[in-house]
Design a protein around this motif. Structure first.
Motif, PDB file in Angstrom:
ATOM      1  N   ASN A  17       3.909   5.823  14.810  1.00 50.38           N
ATOM      2  CA  ASN A  17       2.507   6.067  14.473  1.00 50.38           C
ATOM      3  C   ASN A  17       2.123   5.169  13.283  1.00 50.38           C
ATOM      4  N   LYS A  18       0.977   4.488  13.393  1.00 47.21           N
ATOM      5  CA  LYS A  18       0.538   3.580  12.316  1.00 47.21           C
ATOM      6  C   LYS A  18       0.436   4.289  10.965  1.00 47.21           C
ATOM      7  N   LEU A  19       0.273   5.623  10.996  1.00 44.01           N
ATOM      8  CA  LEU A  19       0.088   6.354   9.733  1.00 44.01           C
ATOM      9  C   LEU A  19       1.363   6.410   8.897  1.00 44.01           C
ATOM     10  N   PHE A  20       2.502   5.966   9.486  1.00 48.54           N
ATOM     11  CA  PHE A  20       3.736   5.835   8.707  1.00 48.54           C
ATOM     12  C   PHE A  20       3.869   4.454   8.082  1.00 48.54           C
ATOM     13  N   ALA A  21       2.978   3.533   8.444  1.00 49.24           N
ATOM     14  CA  ALA A  21       2.943   2.239   7.743  1.00 49.24           C
ATOM     15  C   ALA A  21       2.517   2.510   6.301  1.00 49.24           C
ATOM     16  N   THR A  22       2.885   1.620   5.388  1.00 53.11           N
ATOM     17  CA  THR A  22       2.656   1.934   3.980  1.00 53.11           C
ATOM     18  C   THR A  22       1.655   0.994   3.312  1.00 53.11           C
ATOM     19  N   LEU A  23       1.033   1.538   2.297  1.00 54.72           N
ATOM     20  CA  LEU A  23       0.160   0.798   1.402  1.00 54.72           C
ATOM     21  C   LEU A  23       0.725   1.079   0.008  1.00 54.72           C
ATOM     22  N   GLU A  24       1.125   0.044  -0.691  1.00 56.50           N
ATOM     23  CA  GLU A  24       1.797   0.209  -1.987  1.00 56.50           C
ATOM     24  C   GLU A  24       2.919   1.252  -1.892  1.00 56.50           C
ATOM     25  N   HIS A  25       3.722   1.119  -0.861  1.00 55.41           N
ATOM     26  CA  HIS A  25       4.917   1.950  -0.629  1.00 55.41           C
ATOM     27  C   HIS A  25       4.617   3.409  -0.293  1.00 55.41           C
ATOM     28  N   VAL A  26       3.345   3.739  -0.071  1.00 56.98           N
ATOM     29  CA  VAL A  26       2.994   5.119   0.271  1.00 56.98           C
ATOM     30  C   VAL A  26       2.509   5.133   1.731  1.00 56.98           C
ATOM     31  N   PRO A  27       3.070   6.010   2.569  1.00 59.46           N
ATOM     32  CA  PRO A  27       2.594   6.078   3.947  1.00 59.46           C
ATOM     33  C   PRO A  27       1.084   6.368   3.994  1.00 59.46           C
ATOM     34  N   LEU A  28       0.418   5.769   4.974  1.00 61.60           N
ATOM     35  CA  LEU A  28      -1.051   5.871   5.017  1.00 61.60           C
ATOM     36  C   LEU A  28      -1.543   7.317   5.010  1.00 61.60           C
ATOM     37  N   TRP A  29      -0.873   8.196   5.773  1.00 59.95           N
ATOM     38  CA  TRP A  29      -1.354   9.583   5.822  1.00 59.95           C
ATOM     39  C   TRP A  29      -1.308  10.215   4.433  1.00 59.95           C
ATOM     40  N   LEU A  30      -0.242   9.875   3.656  1.00 60.30           N
ATOM     41  CA  LEU A  30      -0.069  10.465   2.334  1.00 60.30           C
ATOM     42  C   LEU A  30      -1.039   9.837   1.326  1.00 60.30           C
ATOM     43  N   PHE A  31      -1.313   8.564   1.528  1.00 63.99           N
ATOM     44  CA  PHE A  31      -2.306   7.885   0.689  1.00 63.99           C
ATOM     45  C   PHE A  31      -3.655   8.590   0.824  1.00 63.99           C
ATOM     46  N   SER A  32      -4.026   8.874   2.077  1.00 62.85           N
ATOM     47  CA  SER A  32      -5.293   9.588   2.325  1.00 62.85           C
ATOM     48  C   SER A  32      -5.262  10.965   1.671  1.00 62.85           C
ATOM     49  N   VAL A  33      -4.178  11.680   1.886  1.00 55.69           N
ATOM     50  CA  VAL A  33      -4.066  13.043   1.349  1.00 55.69           C
ATOM     51  C   VAL A  33      -4.192  13.039  -0.172  1.00 55.69           C
ATOM     52  N   ARG A  34      -3.490  12.116  -0.827  1.00 52.84           N
ATOM     53  CA  ARG A  34      -3.492  12.108  -2.300  1.00 52.84           C
ATOM     54  C   ARG A  34      -4.882  11.846  -2.842  1.00 52.84           C
ATOM     55  N   ARG A  35      -5.595  10.925  -2.211  1.00 53.23           N
ATOM     56  CA  ARG A  35      -6.942  10.608  -2.682  1.00 53.23           C
ATOM     57  C   ARG A  35      -7.878  11.802  -2.477  1.00 53.23           C
ATOM     58  N   LEU A  36      -7.741  12.466  -1.347  1.00 52.24           N
ATOM     59  CA  LEU A  36      -8.610  13.610  -1.054  1.00 52.24           C
ATOM     60  C   LEU A  36      -8.295  14.779  -1.980  1.00 52.24           C
ATOM     61  N   ARG A  37      -7.016  14.988  -2.257  1.00 49.76           N
ATOM     62  CA  ARG A  37      -6.582  16.106  -3.107  1.00 49.76           C
ATOM     63  C   ARG A  37      -7.231  16.071  -4.495  1.00 49.76           C
ATOM     64  N   LEU A  38      -7.529  14.859  -4.951  1.00 51.24           N
ATOM     65  CA  LEU A  38      -8.097  14.713  -6.296  1.00 51.24           C
ATOM     66  C   LEU A  38      -9.600  14.977  -6.325  1.00 51.24           C
ATOM     67  N   HIS A  39     -10.191  15.257  -5.171  1.00 53.96           N
ATOM     68  CA  HIS A  39     -11.638  15.495  -5.145  1.00 53.96           C
ATOM     69  C   HIS A  39     -11.914  16.989  -5.184  1.00 53.96           C
ATOM     70  N   GLN A  40     -12.872  17.374  -6.025  1.00 54.92           N
ATOM     71  CA  GLN A  40     -13.087  18.803  -6.267  1.00 54.92           C
ATOM     72  C   GLN A  40     -13.639  19.548  -5.055  1.00 54.92           C
ATOM     73  N   ARG A  41     -14.259  18.862  -4.111  1.00 53.90           N
ATOM     74  CA  ARG A  41     -14.821  19.570  -2.956  1.00 53.90           C
ATOM     75  C   ARG A  41     -13.780  19.808  -1.859  1.00 53.90           C
ATOM     76  N   VAL A  42     -12.625  19.205  -2.005  1.00 57.92           N
ATOM     77  CA  VAL A  42     -11.597  19.353  -0.960  1.00 57.92           C
ATOM     78  C   VAL A  42     -10.707  20.548  -1.274  1.00 57.92           C
ATOM     79  N   GLY A  43     -10.674  21.503  -0.371  1.00 50.76           N
ATOM     80  CA  GLY A  43      -9.825  22.689  -0.542  1.00 50.76           C
ATOM     81  C   GLY A  43      -8.601  22.572   0.341  1.00 50.76           C
TER      82      GLY A  43
END
Ligand code: CTP
Ligand code: MG
Length: 229
Positions: A17-43
């Motif tokens: 799955n392309k979502l296991f490809a990495t951006l700055e050594h972080v898998p894409l799915w986790l990159f998305s998750v980390r960015r979203l987690r820092l937003h106050q509207r995301v529960g």
């Protein structure tokens, strides 16, 4: 938030799955998750994944999943099946008024754009990020032998997040019986609800082909400069 991740990345090619490809050594799915987690509207973050990817999420990525409080749910054959599964997993959580759906394959969404799309959905119940079309668009019904030009001023490219009042999205999915839809906004429109377009940015690209990773890295470099300016 529902974060569909259950695709297979056909156009990306490769053995995983392309979502296991990495951006700055972080898998894409986790990159998305980390960015979203820092937003106050995301529960809650419910992430539909495929049965074939589940073993990796439960072993190699078990710690990342736990730390970022991602709830794994079973994805489906089509993207709409995966979103439906996320919606079902949400249950009757009364504390949730809005549900956002975001492609796990869009790791670079900006927080100011998240602010804007949530704010619009607060007002009108259904809002999506989109960018105005910059090229002239031709339409052809005969495989390119002839064409006509669409009015560019009326055309937008849909992105995610797409944010809806939960009851509207539930109604839309209850009515949806298999007819293909490429995004959730289309299903909501089909039940007669206006969906507002919130101007986003091409920075929020969807990783589709391998070369998109190179573009994503360039965007990330620019975004990092701004953060530290
Ligand atoms: N997705 C999903 N369930 C599916 C199909 C897609 O959850 N049955 C997710 C993908 O994992 C991705 C998002 O929906 O995060 C957008 O889909 P797309 O970019 O088309 O990803 P893939 O379907 O994996 O790629 P392709 O179409 O090239 O196979
Ligand atoms: Mg796809």
């Amino acid at each position: 938030m529902i974060l569909p991740a259950a695709g297979s990345g056909q156009r990306f090619g490769g053995v995983q799955n392309k979502l296991f490809a990495t951006l700055e050594h972080v898998p894409l799915w986790l990159f998305s998750v980390r960015r979203l987690r820092l937003h106050q509207r995301v529960g809650r973050i419910l992430m539909p994944i495929s049965a074939s990817d589940r073993p990796r999420f439960e072993t190699e990525f078990a710690q990342a999943v736990a730390e970022s409080e991602v709830e794994l749910v079973a994805g489906g054959k089509e993207r709409t099946d995966s979103v439906r599964s996320g919606l079902e997993a949400l249950g009757d959580d009364d504390s949730v008024a809005l549900v956002a759906i975001h492609d796990a394959a869009r790791p670079l969404v900006r927080h100011d754009h998240l602010d804007a799309v949530f704010a619009k959905a607060d007002q009108c119940g259904a809002a999506i990020l989109a960018t105005p079309v910059t090229s002239t668009v031709k339409q052809s019904f005969d495989d390119g032998h002839s064409c006509h030009t669409l009015d560019r001023k009326t055309l937008w490219l849909a992105q995610t997040p797409q944010v809806f009042r939960v009851d509207l999205l539930r109604q839309a999915y209850a009515k949806h019986r298999g007819r293909p839809a490429t995004d959730d906004a289309e299903l909501v429109q089909r039940i007669g609800i206006d969906v507002a377009l919130v101007p986003g940015s091409p920075e929020n690209l969807k990783i589709t082909y391998p070369h998109d990773l190179t573009i994503a890295q360039a965007i990330l470099n620019i975004q990092s400069q701004h953060e530290h300016a």
